[in-house]
Design a protein around this motif. Sequence first.
Motif, PDB file in Angstrom:
ATOM      1  N   GLU A  91       9.344   3.485   8.023  1.00 34.27           N
ATOM      2  CA  GLU A  91       7.910   4.122   8.362  1.00 34.27           C
ATOM      3  C   GLU A  91       7.937   4.430   9.879  1.00 34.27           C
ATOM      4  N   ILE A  92       8.412   3.371  10.717  1.00 34.65           N
ATOM      5  CA  ILE A  92       8.320   3.669  11.985  1.00 34.65           C
ATOM      6  C   ILE A  92       9.352   4.465  12.532  1.00 34.65           C
ATOM      7  N   ASN A  93      10.507   4.537  11.804  1.00 31.07           N
ATOM      8  CA  ASN A  93      11.438   5.686  12.159  1.00 31.07           C
ATOM      9  C   ASN A  93      10.756   6.891  11.928  1.00 31.07           C
ATOM     10  N   LEU A  94      10.093   7.261  11.010  1.00 31.32           N
ATOM     11  CA  LEU A  94       9.380   8.720  10.749  1.00 31.32           C
ATOM     12  C   LEU A  94       8.506   8.939  11.657  1.00 31.32           C
ATOM     13  N   TYR A  95       7.911   7.839  12.185  1.00 28.97           N
ATOM     14  CA  TYR A  95       6.950   8.243  13.067  1.00 28.97           C
ATOM     15  C   TYR A  95       7.441   8.590  14.602  1.00 28.97           C
TER      16      TYR A  95
ATOM     17  N   ASN B 293       0.719  -1.303  -0.181  1.00 29.78           N
ATOM     18  CA  ASN B 293       0.069  -0.025   0.141  1.00 29.78           C
ATOM     19  C   ASN B 293       0.909   1.179   0.090  1.00 29.78           C
ATOM     20  N   GLY B 294       2.269   1.016   0.469  1.00 32.16           N
ATOM     21  CA  GLY B 294       3.000   2.250   0.446  1.00 32.16           C
ATOM     22  C   GLY B 294       2.753   3.018   1.515  1.00 32.16           C
ATOM     23  N   ASN B 295       2.310   2.497   2.764  1.00 34.46           N
ATOM     24  CA  ASN B 295       1.960   3.270   3.989  1.00 34.46           C
ATOM     25  C   ASN B 295       1.728   2.202   5.031  1.00 34.46           C
ATOM     26  N   MET B 296       2.436   2.153   6.170  1.00 32.21           N
ATOM     27  CA  MET B 296       2.307   1.129   7.161  1.00 32.21           C
ATOM     28  C   MET B 296       1.008   1.501   8.155  1.00 32.21           C
ATOM     29  N   PHE B 297       0.579   2.870   8.225  1.00 32.63           N
ATOM     30  CA  PHE B 297      -0.351   3.398   9.047  1.00 32.63           C
ATOM     31  C   PHE B 297      -1.653   3.261   8.476  1.00 32.63           C
ATOM     32  N   SER B 298      -2.712   2.220   8.834  1.00 35.57           N
ATOM     33  CA  SER B 298      -3.778   1.829   8.290  1.00 35.57           C
ATOM     34  C   SER B 298      -5.054   3.044   8.571  1.00 35.57           C
ATOM     35  N   ASN B 299      -4.795   3.740   9.850  1.00 40.20           N
ATOM     36  CA  ASN B 299      -5.444   4.985   9.739  1.00 40.20           C
ATOM     37  C   ASN B 299      -5.292   5.988   9.290  1.00 40.20           C
TER      38      ASN B 299
ATOM     39  N   MET C 278       6.364   1.492  20.088  1.00 39.62           N
ATOM     40  CA  MET C 278       6.772   1.779  18.737  1.00 39.62           C
ATOM     41  C   MET C 278       8.178   1.841  18.577  1.00 39.62           C
ATOM     42  N   LEU C 279       9.015   2.365  19.667  1.00 42.28           N
ATOM     43  CA  LEU C 279      10.444   2.011  19.560  1.00 42.28           C
ATOM     44  C   LEU C 279      10.848   0.512  19.616  1.00 42.28           C
ATOM     45  N   ALA C 280      10.296  -0.264  20.337  1.00 45.65           N
ATOM     46  CA  ALA C 280      10.440  -1.698  20.653  1.00 45.65           C
ATOM     47  C   ALA C 280       9.971  -2.456  18.926  1.00 45.65           C
ATOM     48  N   LEU C 281       8.940  -1.961  18.590  1.00 43.08           N
ATOM     49  CA  LEU C 281       8.505  -2.600  17.327  1.00 43.08           C
ATOM     50  C   LEU C 281       9.624  -2.260  16.204  1.00 43.08           C
ATOM     51  N   PHE C 282       9.951  -0.985  16.177  1.00 44.42           N
ATOM     52  CA  PHE C 282      11.049  -0.458  15.299  1.00 44.42           C
ATOM     53  C   PHE C 282      12.396  -1.193  15.163  1.00 44.42           C
TER      54      PHE C 282
END
Length: 152
Positions: free
Chosen positions: A86-90, A45-51, A100-104
């Motif tokens: 994507e998570i890094n940008l967040y 989709n080019g986007n990790m954030f579904s919302n 989110m840091l743990a997931l990154f």
Amino acid sequence: MFNQNYVYPFMNNSMYSNSTMINQQDLYRNATVPSLFTPAIGLDNGNMFSNLYQPYKNYKPATISANNERESLIRELARMDFAAHEINLYLDLHPDDSSMLALFNDYREKYNQLVKQYDEKFGPLLISSNILNQNPFLWEKDIWPWEVKPNV
């Protein structure tokens, strides 16, 4: 390490309908945990954030399949790299979000493991690869893509 079978509390494997989408500004204003696609769906989709994802009209992302183990490994590398980026940008906007840091870090570790696995099976992938620390220089003795003769 990232476990693809574990459902992280903020991950959503399905897309939201337009009626449940939230305003992009609301996501950044509120300190709520975003809802995420899996790395595979996020890359497609080019986007990790579904919302934050809003599909374009009736567009459906193409399904890309691997033809061999090498392509499969490269595809998985692309997924982990995209997800970590994507998570890094967040995290640039929310540096105190420990989940989110743990997931990154999970995505980053998985990416590093996949690079190592690729290096061992198919040769160096990155200039920073430890496998290049040999004589003769591995990239010098490997076959380059333009040197491969097509099977006719």
